[in-house]
Design a protein around this motif. Sequence first.
Motif, PDB file in Angstrom:
ATOM      1  N   LEU A 136       0.855  -1.183   0.000  1.00  0.00           N
ATOM      2  CA  LEU A 136       0.000   0.000   0.000  1.00  0.00           C
ATOM      3  C   LEU A 136       0.891   1.232   0.000  1.00  0.00           C
ATOM      4  O   LEU A 136       1.784   1.365   0.842  1.00  0.00           O
ATOM      5  CB  LEU A 136      -0.927   0.003   1.216  1.00  0.00           C
ATOM      6  N   GLN A 149      -3.671   6.638  -3.780  1.00  0.00           N
ATOM      7  CA  GLN A 149      -3.287   5.475  -2.990  1.00  0.00           C
ATOM      8  C   GLN A 149      -3.275   4.251  -3.898  1.00  0.00           C
ATOM      9  O   GLN A 149      -4.284   3.914  -4.514  1.00  0.00           O
ATOM     10  CB  GLN A 149      -4.250   5.249  -1.830  1.00  0.00           C
ATOM     11  N   GLN A 151      -2.793   0.175  -4.244  1.00  0.00           N
ATOM     12  CA  GLN A 151      -2.969  -1.044  -3.455  1.00  0.00           C
ATOM     13  C   GLN A 151      -2.634  -2.238  -4.345  1.00  0.00           C
ATOM     14  O   GLN A 151      -3.228  -2.413  -5.410  1.00  0.00           O
ATOM     15  CB  GLN A 151      -4.414  -1.134  -2.951  1.00  0.00           C
TER      16      GLN A 151
END
Length: 281
Positions: A136, A149, A151
């Motif tokens: 992450l 972000q 992931q």
Amino acid sequence: MTAQTHSRSLPIVTLSAGVLLASTVLATPAFADDPQPHPLNRLWSFANVSVNYLDWSNGTEARTASNAAKSDFMFLEIEGGAGFSWGEFYGFFDFENPTNDQFDESSGGKDNFRTAGKVTSHIYLGDTPLSVYAHLYDFRDYGYDSREQDQILGLGYRTTFDNGLWFKPFIGAARVQSNSYTGMNGYMAGWVAGYDFSALNQNFSITNWHEQTFDRDDEYLEDNYVNGTAGSVGTNGALSLWWHPTDLITTGVQYRYSNNKLGTPNEYQNAMIYSVKLNLL
């Protein structure tokens, strides 16, 4: 509380929770004499805080002048990791331009206060060198109230060669959350690697992290890059040389490189990073 102030507080809360968790893990007794080792018996661990200065090349500043313009900056970093019989973890959190306002007027926004953090893990698959890999990465620019972000979830591999070189590649599916696009975003493959050596009666190490994203979503590529659409393949990484004069101090220089990343489409970007670390473990 304003929306901007609230957005800035989120990673601070996340960081505080992470530091608390890391402190709990790193403070766990080793149980070295236990005939049945405790699952939190760590095999290795490290932690440090550092001061760093990133100096973009003149070519990079010219190539990105109208496409997510780059400017040299200082950042503070907290970094650490720990390994257990069943898995290992690594993480860092950066405060970029920590003394600046959220929007830096003098630089036109190039030197805004920003944060970046990453957590990675390998959960071992039995006694094999394979692992479940999770990753992450979170980046926020508070002056522009922007965030991204990444992931990653997939498979990892771990090996150490006879000469001491260690190598940990991975590959996984990628998902992204950003201001303009949230959803699956192709794949990421990459590695971290390192090698320790001695020269002139001094201790040194070389490390490399590398990420290759591919088959990224068209909508993401259109909406998350400045003045153009990026290609579906992106490159990101750094090659580092570290000097360890004492157990307490590490200093080093890193060659930072990227292409089709960091908000700039279809342009190679490179910088040097100069670092001094205070080793806590």
